[in-house]
Design a protein around this motif. Sequence first.
Motif: not given
Length: 144
Positions: A82-83, A86, A90, A130-135, A137-138
Amino acid sequence: MLGVATAVVSILGVCSNLLTLTVLCRSELRKKVFYNLLIALACFDLVFIVSYGVLLSYDEIRWAHLQLTCYPTNDNVYAVTYPLLNICLTGSIYMTVAISLERYLGVCHPMVRKKSRLYIVSVCVYAYMRISGQHVVWRAIDNI
């Protein structure tokens, strides 16, 4: 029917991206910034298609074996796929923006030239950040 259509489109996408990489990796084309950016875009798209296919296949296997008490799947597939999916999505979007920017600079400001590495590295770093920050948080939401 949707699974068959997705598989056909995925196979066509992988084949066309491999063909694109084969053509663009010739030595005379590798000297131009534009072609290097197209190679990076094809790589982002190729990894996106493959990771999306793995994710869809994994979901189908998981739902097919849901009735069993012990099914042969692992939730770590999501942690990797999933990461990556994304990041590549991106990266593909912003690599298209980088290609547009390079073309704009090439046409309107021909004396301003950047190296392709600058475009590619900046897009890769931005997509990862961008994606590592979301990951993170998830993961924090999952632990709550």
